[in-house]
Design a protein around this motif. Structure first.
Motif, PDB file in Angstrom:
ATOM      1  N   HIS A 101      18.401  17.287  21.836  1.00  0.00           N
ATOM      2  CA  HIS A 101      19.587  16.797  22.303  1.00  0.00           C
ATOM      3  C   HIS A 101      20.239  17.958  23.188  1.00  0.00           C
ATOM      4  O   HIS A 101      19.573  19.118  23.147  1.00  0.00           O
ATOM      5  N   GLU A 102      20.746  17.631  24.303  1.00  0.00           N
ATOM      6  CA  GLU A 102      21.478  18.664  25.136  1.00  0.00           C
ATOM      7  C   GLU A 102      23.281  18.535  24.831  1.00  0.00           C
ATOM      8  O   GLU A 102      23.729  17.590  24.930  1.00  0.00           O
ATOM      9  N   PRO A 103      23.388  19.905  24.375  1.00  0.00           N
ATOM     10  CA  PRO A 103      22.643  20.896  24.254  1.00  0.00           C
ATOM     11  C   PRO A 103      21.987  20.673  22.709  1.00  0.00           C
ATOM     12  O   PRO A 103      22.271  19.840  21.999  1.00  0.00           O
ATOM     13  N   CYS A 104      20.992  21.615  22.471  1.00  0.00           N
ATOM     14  CA  CYS A 104      20.074  21.414  21.122  1.00  0.00           C
ATOM     15  C   CYS A 104      20.978  21.704  19.856  1.00  0.00           C
ATOM     16  O   CYS A 104      22.046  22.473  19.927  1.00  0.00           O
ATOM     17  N   VAL A 105      20.900  21.125  18.794  1.00  0.00           N
ATOM     18  CA  VAL A 105      21.564  21.335  17.666  1.00  0.00           C
ATOM     19  C   VAL A 105      20.536  21.419  16.644  1.00  0.00           C
ATOM     20  O   VAL A 105      19.576  20.906  16.409  1.00  0.00           O
ATOM     21  N   ILE A 106      20.748  22.734  15.766  1.00  0.00           N
ATOM     22  CA  ILE A 106      20.010  23.234  14.756  1.00  0.00           C
ATOM     23  C   ILE A 106      20.708  23.050  13.556  1.00  0.00           C
ATOM     24  O   ILE A 106      21.866  23.591  13.383  1.00  0.00           O
ATOM     25  N   HIS A 107      20.387  22.136  12.788  1.00  0.00           N
ATOM     26  CA  HIS A 107      21.027  21.685  11.544  1.00  0.00           C
ATOM     27  C   HIS A 107      21.088  23.118  10.350  1.00  0.00           C
ATOM     28  O   HIS A 107      22.302  23.149  10.005  1.00  0.00           O
ATOM     29  N   ARG A 108      20.260  23.820  10.168  1.00  0.00           N
ATOM     30  CA  ARG A 108      20.569  25.249   9.580  1.00  0.00           C
ATOM     31  C   ARG A 108      20.464  25.045   8.009  1.00  0.00           C
ATOM     32  O   ARG A 108      20.666  25.876   7.219  1.00  0.00           O
ATOM     33  N   ASP A 109      20.683  23.946   7.469  1.00  0.00           N
ATOM     34  CA  ASP A 109      20.916  23.321   6.030  1.00  0.00           C
ATOM     35  C   ASP A 109      20.464  22.378   5.733  1.00  0.00           C
ATOM     36  O   ASP A 109      21.026  21.466   4.716  1.00  0.00           O
ATOM     37  N   LEU A 110      19.166  22.189   6.155  1.00  0.00           N
ATOM     38  CA  LEU A 110      18.385  20.838   5.998  1.00  0.00           C
ATOM     39  C   LEU A 110      17.709  20.815   4.443  1.00  0.00           C
ATOM     40  O   LEU A 110      16.981  21.800   4.168  1.00  0.00           O
ATOM     41  N   LYS A 111      18.147  19.998   3.541  1.00  0.00           N
ATOM     42  CA  LYS A 111      17.582  19.916   2.220  1.00  0.00           C
ATOM     43  C   LYS A 111      17.901  18.585   1.674  1.00  0.00           C
ATOM     44  O   LYS A 111      18.719  17.591   2.383  1.00  0.00           O
ATOM     45  N   CYS A 112      17.254  18.113   0.783  1.00  0.00           N
ATOM     46  CA  CYS A 112      17.314  16.694   0.201  1.00  0.00           C
ATOM     47  C   CYS A 112      18.905  16.104   0.068  1.00  0.00           C
ATOM     48  O   CYS A 112      19.061  14.764  -0.048  1.00  0.00           O
ATOM     49  N   SER A 113      19.610  17.203  -0.512  1.00  0.00           N
ATOM     50  CA  SER A 113      20.836  16.696  -0.870  1.00  0.00           C
ATOM     51  C   SER A 113      21.767  16.670   0.436  1.00  0.00           C
ATOM     52  O   SER A 113      23.077  16.207   0.008  1.00  0.00           O
ATOM     53  N   ASN A 114      21.164  17.054   1.598  1.00  0.00           N
ATOM     54  CA  ASN A 114      21.954  16.825   2.592  1.00  0.00           C
ATOM     55  C   ASN A 114      21.602  15.834   3.592  1.00  0.00           C
ATOM     56  O   ASN A 114      21.703  15.659   4.691  1.00  0.00           O
ATOM     57  N   ILE A 115      20.657  14.933   3.023  1.00  0.00           N
ATOM     58  CA  ILE A 115      19.770  13.772   3.566  1.00  0.00           C
ATOM     59  C   ILE A 115      20.212  12.407   2.732  1.00  0.00           C
ATOM     60  O   ILE A 115      20.117  12.841   1.558  1.00  0.00           O
ATOM     61  N   PHE A 116      20.700  11.495   3.423  1.00  0.00           N
ATOM     62  CA  PHE A 116      21.173  10.158   2.709  1.00  0.00           C
ATOM     63  C   PHE A 116      20.268   9.190   2.889  1.00  0.00           C
ATOM     64  O   PHE A 116      19.455   8.856   3.943  1.00  0.00           O
ATOM     65  N   ILE A 117      20.467   8.043   2.125  1.00  0.00           N
ATOM     66  CA  ILE A 117      19.386   6.938   2.032  1.00  0.00           C
ATOM     67  C   ILE A 117      20.391   5.712   1.765  1.00  0.00           C
ATOM     68  O   ILE A 117      21.166   5.734   0.942  1.00  0.00           O
ATOM     69  N   LYS A 118      20.049   4.522   2.619  1.00  0.00           N
ATOM     70  CA  LYS A 118      20.432   3.220   2.274  1.00  0.00           C
ATOM     71  C   LYS A 118      19.642   2.649   1.366  1.00  0.00           C
ATOM     72  O   LYS A 118      18.438   2.052   1.996  1.00  0.00           O
ATOM     73  N   GLY A 119      19.470   2.552   0.025  1.00  0.00           N
ATOM     74  CA  GLY A 119      18.505   2.130  -0.900  1.00  0.00           C
ATOM     75  C   GLY A 119      18.009   0.662  -0.305  1.00  0.00           C
ATOM     76  O   GLY A 119      16.970   0.428  -0.798  1.00  0.00           O
ATOM     77  N   ASN A 120      18.902  -0.269  -0.111  1.00  0.00           N
ATOM     78  CA  ASN A 120      18.548  -1.646   0.122  1.00  0.00           C
ATOM     79  C   ASN A 120      17.675  -1.793   1.457  1.00  0.00           C
ATOM     80  O   ASN A 120      16.965  -2.825   1.426  1.00  0.00           O
ATOM     81  N   THR A 121      17.708  -0.820   2.255  1.00  0.00           N
ATOM     82  CA  THR A 121      16.701  -0.763   3.568  1.00  0.00           C
ATOM     83  C   THR A 121      15.710   0.407   3.728  1.00  0.00           C
ATOM     84  O   THR A 121      14.811  -0.122   4.343  1.00  0.00           O
ATOM     85  N   GLY A 122      16.193   1.276   2.748  1.00  0.00           N
ATOM     86  CA  GLY A 122      15.267   2.538   3.005  1.00  0.00           C
ATOM     87  C   GLY A 122      15.452   3.309   4.218  1.00  0.00           C
ATOM     88  O   GLY A 122      14.819   4.335   4.422  1.00  0.00           O
ATOM     89  N   GLN A 123      16.507   3.093   4.763  1.00  0.00           N
ATOM     90  CA  GLN A 123      16.850   3.797   6.155  1.00  0.00           C
ATOM     91  C   GLN A 123      17.628   5.178   5.631  1.00  0.00           C
ATOM     92  O   GLN A 123      18.347   5.059   4.632  1.00  0.00           O
ATOM     93  N   ILE A 124      16.870   6.267   6.267  1.00  0.00           N
ATOM     94  CA  ILE A 124      17.351   7.605   5.930  1.00  0.00           C
ATOM     95  C   ILE A 124      18.096   8.322   7.023  1.00  0.00           C
ATOM     96  O   ILE A 124      17.924   7.976   8.148  1.00  0.00           O
ATOM     97  N   MET A 125      18.961   9.018   6.613  1.00  0.00           N
ATOM     98  CA  MET A 125      20.245   9.427   7.599  1.00  0.00           C
ATOM     99  C   MET A 125      20.502  10.893   7.377  1.00  0.00           C
ATOM    100  O   MET A 125      20.880  11.394   6.159  1.00  0.00           O
ATOM    101  N   ILE A 126      20.143  11.898   8.328  1.00  0.00           N
ATOM    102  CA  ILE A 126      20.608  13.354   8.333  1.00  0.00           C
ATOM    103  C   ILE A 126      22.049  13.424   8.220  1.00  0.00           C
ATOM    104  O   ILE A 126      22.654  12.985   9.152  1.00  0.00           O
TER     105      ILE A 126
END
Length: 311
Positions: free
Chosen positions: A144-169
């Motif tokens: 991305h312009e500018p670059c985005v560094i998440h810095r706290d990526l972990k499974c509890s900060n990643i979400f899922i739509k269980g009916n489709t399997g779509q993952i979202m940070i």
């Protein structure tokens, strides 16, 4: 339109309509932190469920830096439009100035950590599909312009739509926007997922790749990395000396372990998200139709009371 007059402390809907009257709320509370509560809501215009994030500004009276970080998170969300990054729909400050509100997409199945612990017998292929989508989101953030560094990526900060399997940070509260040098210096994050160079406060977006590797490890073992440690100091010592989590030793498949080790390598050897997407680890996904949705547009912003990030 009206909402139920119920007590907020019970985790139910509260009486405070948005300025447009567009959103109606349900009773169920999606989650609550020290500073923010998230409610399941309904967009009356588009006819979809959304997440209503509500922050009491008085909680930040003695923590201006945390308030600034909150505004930064929302501003970052407002600039991001990708199928695998949680998107912002609108934001506003209440008419009495007491609360800051913002509406985001909703992932009814919750975060990936809880979802994985609930479904203990998923296949390796499913985990690879989740990991592939996380990388697509990271690739977008890092290029991305500018670059985005998440810095706290972990499974509890990643979400899922269980009916489709779509993952979202999501949860970009500790994210950093960096210039063309892609270098950041603040030491922020969750110790168990932090790359060694992040502790040294001189790093780039590859710290997210390190964290991603530990997310994959957690998805495989259903264990939090370094859970054998008794405290943050012990985690820190092991991370900076290159001692891997004990959970890695329980990964049986050589190709899977190699993939994780590649993510945890030294910064000069650590691959980018784009490079990892072509790793043989994902070979069995060739031909799979991973969910791709059209990016949403920029968020709307209510003009009744603008937010001052310098407040």
């Amino acid at each position: 339109m009206s909402t139920q007059d119920v007590d907020d402390k019970d985790g139910e809907a509260f009486v405070e309509l948005d300025p447009t009257g567009r959103y109606g709320r349900y009773k169920d509370l999606l989650g609550a932190g020290a500073m923010k509560k998230v409610y399941r809501a309904f967009d009356l215009e588009d006819g979809i469920e959304v997440a209503w994030n509500r922050v009491k500004l008085r909680n930040f009276a003695t923590a201006p830096e945390k308030l600034k970080r909150l505004y930064c998170e929302v501003d970052i969300l407002n600039s991001l439009h990708h199928p695998h990054v949680l998107s912002l729909r609108t934001k506003w400050v209440s008419s009495d100035g007491a609360t800051y509100n913002f509406i985001t997409e909703i992932c009814p199945s919750g975060d990936l950590r809880g979802y994985r612990r609930k479904h203990k017998n998923v296949s390796l292929k499913a985990i690879k599909m989740w990991a592939h989508q996380i990388l697509l989101g990271l690739k977008y953030l890092h290029t991305h312009e500018p670059c985005v560094i998440h810095r706290d990526l972990k499974c509890s900060n990643i979400f899922i739509k269980g009916n489709t399997g779509q993952i979202m940070i999501g949860d970009l509260g500790l994210a950093a926007i960096v210039d063309r040098s892609h270098v950041a210096h603040s030491c922020l994050g969750t110790p168990e997922y932090m790359a060694p160079e992040l502790f040294e406060q001189d790093y780039n977006e590859l710290v997210d790749i390190y964290s991603f590797g530990l997310c994959v490890l957690e998805l495989l073992t259903v264990e939090t990395p370094y859970r054998e440690c008794t405290g943050v100091a012990q985690v820190y010592k092991r991370v900076i000396t290159g001692v891997r989590p004990e959970a890695l030793g329980r990964v049986q498949e050589p190709d899977v372990k190699r993939f994780i080790e590649r993510c945890l390598g030294q910064p000069r050897d650590r691959p980018s998200a784009a490079e990892l997407l072509s790793d043989p680890f994902f070979q069995e996904l060739n031909g799979c139709s991973c969910l791709v949705m059209q990016p949403v547009g920029p968020a709307r912003e209510d003009q009744r009371q603008p937010v001052d990030a310098a407040a």
